[in-house]
Each structure stands twice: as C-alpha cells, then as structure tokens.
Design an enzyme around this catalytic site. Structure first.
Site, short mmCIF file in Angstrom:
data_model
loop_
_atom_site.label_atom_id
_atom_site.label_comp_id
_atom_site.label_asym_id
_atom_site.label_seq_id
_atom_site.Cartn_x
_atom_site.Cartn_y
_atom_site.Cartn_z
N GLY A 244 51.17 84.87 41.60
CA GLY A 244 50.59 84.64 40.28
C GLY A 244 51.62 84.94 39.21
CB SER A 245 51.25 85.51 35.63
OG SER A 245 50.31 86.56 35.66
N GLY A 249 51.55 90.52 38.23
CA GLY A 249 52.35 91.12 39.30
C GLY A 249 52.69 92.57 38.97
CD GLU A 267 56.74 85.01 47.02
OE1 GLU A 267 57.50 84.38 46.27
OE2 GLU A 267 57.13 85.54 48.07
CB CYS A 302 55.73 79.15 40.96
SG CYS A 302 55.89 78.59 42.65
CD GLU A 401 55.41 80.36 35.24
OE1 GLU A 401 54.71 81.39 35.09
OE2 GLU A 401 55.72 79.90 36.34
P1 NAD Z 1 47.47 84.99 37.29
O1 NAD Z 1 48.52 86.02 37.44
O2 NAD Z 1 46.70 84.94 36.04
O3 NAD Z 1 46.38 85.12 38.46
C1 NAD Z 1 46.77 85.18 39.81
C2 NAD Z 1 45.71 85.96 40.57
O4 NAD Z 1 45.66 87.28 40.06
C3 NAD Z 1 44.30 85.38 40.41
O5 NAD Z 1 43.61 85.49 41.63
C4 NAD Z 1 43.68 86.27 39.35
O6 NAD Z 1 42.28 86.38 39.44
C5 NAD Z 1 44.34 87.61 39.66
N1 NAD Z 1 44.37 88.48 38.49
C6 NAD Z 1 44.43 88.12 37.18
N2 NAD Z 1 44.38 89.21 36.38
C7 NAD Z 1 44.31 90.29 37.20
C8 NAD Z 1 44.24 91.69 36.98
N3 NAD Z 1 44.20 92.21 35.75
N4 NAD Z 1 44.20 92.51 38.07
C9 NAD Z 1 44.21 92.00 39.31
N5 NAD Z 1 44.25 90.69 39.58
C10 NAD Z 1 44.32 89.83 38.55
O7 NAD Z 1 48.19 83.61 37.62
P2 NAD Z 1 47.56 82.14 37.60
O8 NAD Z 1 47.39 81.75 36.18
O9 NAD Z 1 46.39 82.07 38.52
O10 NAD Z 1 48.72 81.29 38.29
C11 NAD Z 1 49.83 80.88 37.62
C12 NAD Z 1 51.00 81.81 37.92
O11 NAD Z 1 51.24 81.87 39.32
C13 NAD Z 1 52.28 81.29 37.32
O12 NAD Z 1 52.98 82.33 36.71
C14 NAD Z 1 53.03 80.75 38.52
O13 NAD Z 1 54.41 80.69 38.36
C15 NAD Z 1 52.63 81.71 39.59
N6 NAD Z 1 52.86 81.14 40.93
C16 NAD Z 1 53.91 81.62 41.67
C17 NAD Z 1 54.18 81.09 42.93
C18 NAD Z 1 55.32 81.61 43.78
O14 NAD Z 1 55.32 81.36 44.97
N7 NAD Z 1 56.27 82.32 43.20
C19 NAD Z 1 53.38 80.05 43.43
C20 NAD Z 1 52.33 79.58 42.64
C21 NAD Z 1 52.08 80.14 41.39
#
Ligand code: NAD
Length: 499
Positions: A244-245, A249, A267, A302, A401
């Site tokens: 995720g973001s 992370g 990731e 990503c 991003e």
């Molecule tokens: P996000 O970080 O908002 O959410 C990812 C996950 O984390 C979701 O399941 C969400 O519910 C959870 N989450 C959100 N806030 C949280 C908190 N406060 N505590 C615990 N969990 C929480 O990301 P997104 O908007 O779903 O996805 C987009 C991001 O993912 C982009 O930054 C993208 O680059 C990244 N991404 C990375 C890869 C990789 O392999 N490096 C692959 C795909 C996406």
C-alpha cells in the site's frame, strides 16, 4: 467459458451473487458489532452490495482461528506434498472460476474486463501454482561444522501472517502474499482494501474447496484504521505483509513497535523514472512501453512509469507517439471487452488525481494531453490519459505518487543527469533505461536506486524474480523464492555427536 460481448458481461453481472461476509475459521460470518459498508462500482457509482466491516473483535476472532489452525499442525506440519496438492488445486479452482473472479474484480475496482481476464486472474493462479510447486523443492541446510557435531539450519513458518493489501490488483496482490505464506506452512488473515473486497472474500471459499484446513486462511474485510490497525497491533500476529502507500507502511512499523515487535514487510509506492536516451534502439517500442507504462490499469500501478525522462533531441517524436497510443487507450466501459482503460477506483481517488492535474497546471508544467474527467454522464470515475511536458523534477507532480493516468515529461542532458533526476524522489521501486549502448545501460542500471531496473523494456518480469523497493518504496520482496524468506525464520539445531 469466456463470454465475449459487453451485453453478455452485463447480463452475467446482473445474475452475480456477491459473497459479502468475513471468512473466519472456515465459515462466513457477520461482524461482531454488525457493521457493514457499501461496495461501490466505480464505472457508474452504483452500490454493488454491502460488505461486512470487520473491527478489532473480528480481527481477534480471525487471529485466534489462525493460531489454533497453526498449532494443530494440520497445515503447518503437513507433508510438503500435501500442501503442494492443496495449493495446486486452489490454482486450478481460480482458473476454473476465471470469468466470475474477473467480473468481480472489474465491477469492484473498475479495471477493464480484458485485463482482469488476461492478467489478474491468470496471474493469481500462476502465483499460487508456482509456490505450490516450490513446496517440495526447497531444501534446508547442514552447516560445515567439525565432525563432532551435526548442525541443521532449517526454515520454519512464522505462525500467523496478516496480509494487508491495496485495491489496484486486489486478487493478484493477495495471492503474492498467500502463495509463499501458505506454502511455507503459515496461517493467514487477509485484509483486503475497503474499495475492493469482493475477490478476496470469494477466494476464501475456493481455498476451503481446495482442501485448506479451516482457520488456515481467513478474510476480514474492513477499514484501514480499524481492521488494518487491529492486525498491526495484535499481540499474536507474527508478521504483517503489507502492500500500500508509504504513509500507511510507516504506521505498520509503529504498530509493530507498540505491540509485539512482529515482522513487517512493506511494498509501498513508487515514482518510476522511464529513461529514454537518444540512442534508444527502437523509439516506437519505447513510446509504446511508456504509454502502457503509465496508462495501464488507469495508472493505478505502484511501478507506473509516471516520470518520462527523455533527451531533448527525441522528446517531440516520443511524445507524438505516446499521444497516438493514448488516443486508443481512452477510458471506456470496463465491462466492454474492447476497453483498454477503465475507471478510477473511487471518488476520493478521482479527486486526488484531478487535484494533481490542477497542481501540475498551477506549478507551470505544460498540459500536453488530456487533463479532464471523462464519461461524466456514466456516473463513474474516469480520467483522460494525461501528459504534462516541461516538468521540473522538483514539482509536486514529479515528486509525489499520483496513482492515476498522469505522465510527467522531464528533459535530461546526459546519463549522469538522468541518474541524478531518476534517483531524486523518496521512492525507489523501479526504473527503466532505453539505450543501444550496453555499457551505458549497465552503468545506468547499477546507479539507479531501485528494486527493479528494466533495460530496453518496461514492466517486464514474471513470478521467478523478486519485486520490491529501495528507500520509501519499502523492504522485503514479493515473488520468487526470496518471498518465502519473509514468511519463515531460521532455526539452528546443533547436535553433539560425541555425547
Ligand atoms: P493504502 O496504504 O491507503 O491502503 C493499503 C491497505 O492498508 C488497505 O487494505 C487499507 O485498508 C490499509 N490501511 C489504510 N489505512 C490504514 C491504517 N491507518 N492502519 C492500518 N491499515 C490501513 O493504499 P491504497 O490506496 O489501497 O493503494 C495504493 C498504494 O499501494 C500506492 O501507494 C501504491 O503504490 C501501493 N502499491 C504498492 C505495490 C508494491 O508492490 N510496491 C503494489 C500495489 C500498490
């Protein structure tokens, strides 16, 4: 059997039954507190269904089930050939339900059905199959000790793995975690993103059908700050595998520090530089790859090639060709098999992307193509393929991003300049370089601080190679045998042979 037309897909969508509960201990359940949230179709803004919103109590129930399954040894201690055959069956079932899973994915997150069918579902099945095949081919070690001892170095599963995944490739990202975690003998609690929970919920049922013992794979849909956080701080979760973001992370690192020092692998995001040198061997191929590199999956990737670094002498030719390709990538109805670009996942992300386009304009970049919403009468969230020229790498659109179909074009002087600009963001997920000069290619690739560098291609790869980032793109790797390292721990057993 794949149906072919938009009308066919629409008719199938109307008849589709949505699984909408959490899956804990081998059965579908409602949330303890009874919460639910609406699952919105990004193509038209309509409510598809409402899904269980798990909270701390539901996460706890899932972790308890996962721990009990782990301790029972039914999976964690099963013979490798048993784990292998169950996972192979799961891969088969994913493929057998290709149309249904692809339809769920497209309805839920807005990507074109052709991509769900050709990339997400087969990619998920291939990943599970690959780790199934790996189960009985990974050996432990014997250390080169004196003859008076026998020292075994073995890898053991961690226990309970929490997989927290994003919405851009919901099924595929889940399988990148599940494959190696389950193959290594762990139990898993999966939390899909709140924007896209439907394939994860259905996958749990397929896993049971494949023969996975109850409790080994649990799914808790819900929001990040509730269900996601509850996994992060849980004292009986051994590892969080997060995609995720970068912002979230970092929260998981904090959660681990505040709780049981669980392992965390991250990731996160990227701002991939796609560097096209003037001596690029094939400008058409480079332009085509640049277009797909940013517009594929609506730019919600990503490693999207969101920064086009190009030498001045070839800039106009490259941009012209990218624009030609962008014209047939214009957004369309995601269920239409001819559509190459679908909808942005939700209204929040749509506003975010439009906000970045406005920022690009106001900080002085030249809008070369697109820049507006599309298909507004659909009620859905579509954005035109957008290209900015004259971008300086210090601008917001080059540093942050966007996660949308927005390309920033930046001119560089020579290879040193390209490397300097390429490395000048907080991210380091991927990079690409196009040149016919093998020494320049290799030297540039070596100096780019990125987990993957493509030479004379973009976004190539398969399950055999690790994927993950440098810098704030995270650490830990998905895919390949290296992914199994993060789901196992090393044990040394020193046997005194003189006793
Ligand atoms: P996000 O970080 O908002 O959410 C990812 C996950 O984390 C979701 O399941 C969400 O519910 C959870 N989450 C959100 N806030 C949280 C908190 N406060 N505590 C615990 N969990 C929480 O990301 P997104 O908007 O779903 O996805 C987009 C991001 O993912 C982009 O930054 C993208 O680059 C990244 N991404 C990375 C890869 C990789 O392999 N490096 C692959 C795909 C996406």
């Amino acid at each position: 059997m794949t149906v072919a037309t938009l009308a066919d897909w629409r008719s199938r969508a109307e008849k589709l039954h949505f699984r909408d509960q959490a899956f804990i201990g081998g059965r579908y359940v409602d949330a303890v507190a009874g919460g639910r949230f609406d699952c919105i179709c990004p193509a038209n803004g309509a409510v598809l269904t409402s899904v269980v919103a798990g909270e701390a109590a539901d996460v706890d129930a899932a972790v308890v089930a996962a721990r009990a399954a782990f301790n029972s040894g039914r999976w964690s201690n099963a013979a490798p050939k048993v784990r292998k055959s169950v996972l192979l069956k799961l891969a088969e079932l994913i493929l057998a339900h290709r149309d249904e899973l692809a339809l769920l994915e497209t309805l839920d997150m807005g990507k074109p059905i052709r991509d769900s069918l050709a990339i997400d579902v087969p990619g998920a099945a291939n990943c599970i199959r690959w780790y199934a095949e790996a189960v009985d081919k990974v050996y432990d070690q014997v250390a080169p000790t004196a003859p008076s001892a026998l020292a075994l170095i073995t890898r053991e599963p961690l226990g309970v793995v929490a997989a927290v995944v994003p919405w851009n490739f919901p099924l595929l990202m889940a399988c990148w975690k599940l494959g190696p975690a389950l193959a290594s003998g762990n139990s898993v609690v999966l939390k899909p993103a709140e924007q896209s929970p439907l394939t994860a919920i259905r996958l749990a049922e397929l896993a049971m059908e494949a023969g996975l013992p109850e409790g080994v794979f649990n799914v808790v849909p819900g929001f990040g700050p509730t269900a996601g956080r509850a996994l992060g701080v849980h004292g009986d979760v051994d590892c969080v595998a997060f995609t995720g973001s970068a912002e979230v992370g970092k929260l998981f690192l904090k959660y681990a520090g505040e709780s049981n020092m669980k392992r965390v692998s991250l990731e996160c995001g990227g701002k991939t530089p796609n560097i096209i040198m003037a001596d690029c061997p094939d400008l058409d191929a480079a332009a085509r790859a640049a277009a797909f590199g940013i517009f594929f999956n609506q730019g919600e990737v990503c490693n999207a090639g969101s920064r086009l670094l190009v030498e001045e002498s070839i800039r106009d030719r490259v941009l012209e060709r990218i624009c030609d390709i962008a014209t047939y990538l214009r957004p369309g109805e995601p269920l239409d098999p001819k559509t190459r670009m679908g909808a942005i996942v939700d209204s929040t992300q749509l506003e975010r992307v439009i906000g970045y386009i406005d920022a690009g304009r106001s900080c002085g970049a030249r809008l070369h193509l697109g820049g507006a919403r599309a298909r507004t009468d659909s009620g859905g969230y579509f954005v035109e393929p957008t290209i900015f020229d004259g971008v300086d790498n210090s601008m917001k659109i080059a540093q942050e991003e966007i996660f949308g179909p927005v390309l920033s074009t930046i001119v560089f002087k020579d290879a040193d300049d390209a490397v300097r600009i390429g490395n000048d963001t907080i991210y380091g997920l991927a990079a690409a370089v196009w040149t016919r000069d093998i020494a320049k290619a290799h030297n540039t690739a070596r100096r780019l601080r990125a987990g993957t560098v493509w030479v004379n291609c973009f976004d190539h790869g398969d399950i055999t190679v690790p994927f993950g980032g440098y810098k704030e793109s995270g650490f830990g790797r998905d895919k390949s045998l290296h992914a199994m390292e993060k789901y196992t721990q090393l044990k040394t057993t020193w046997i005194n042979l003189e006793a």
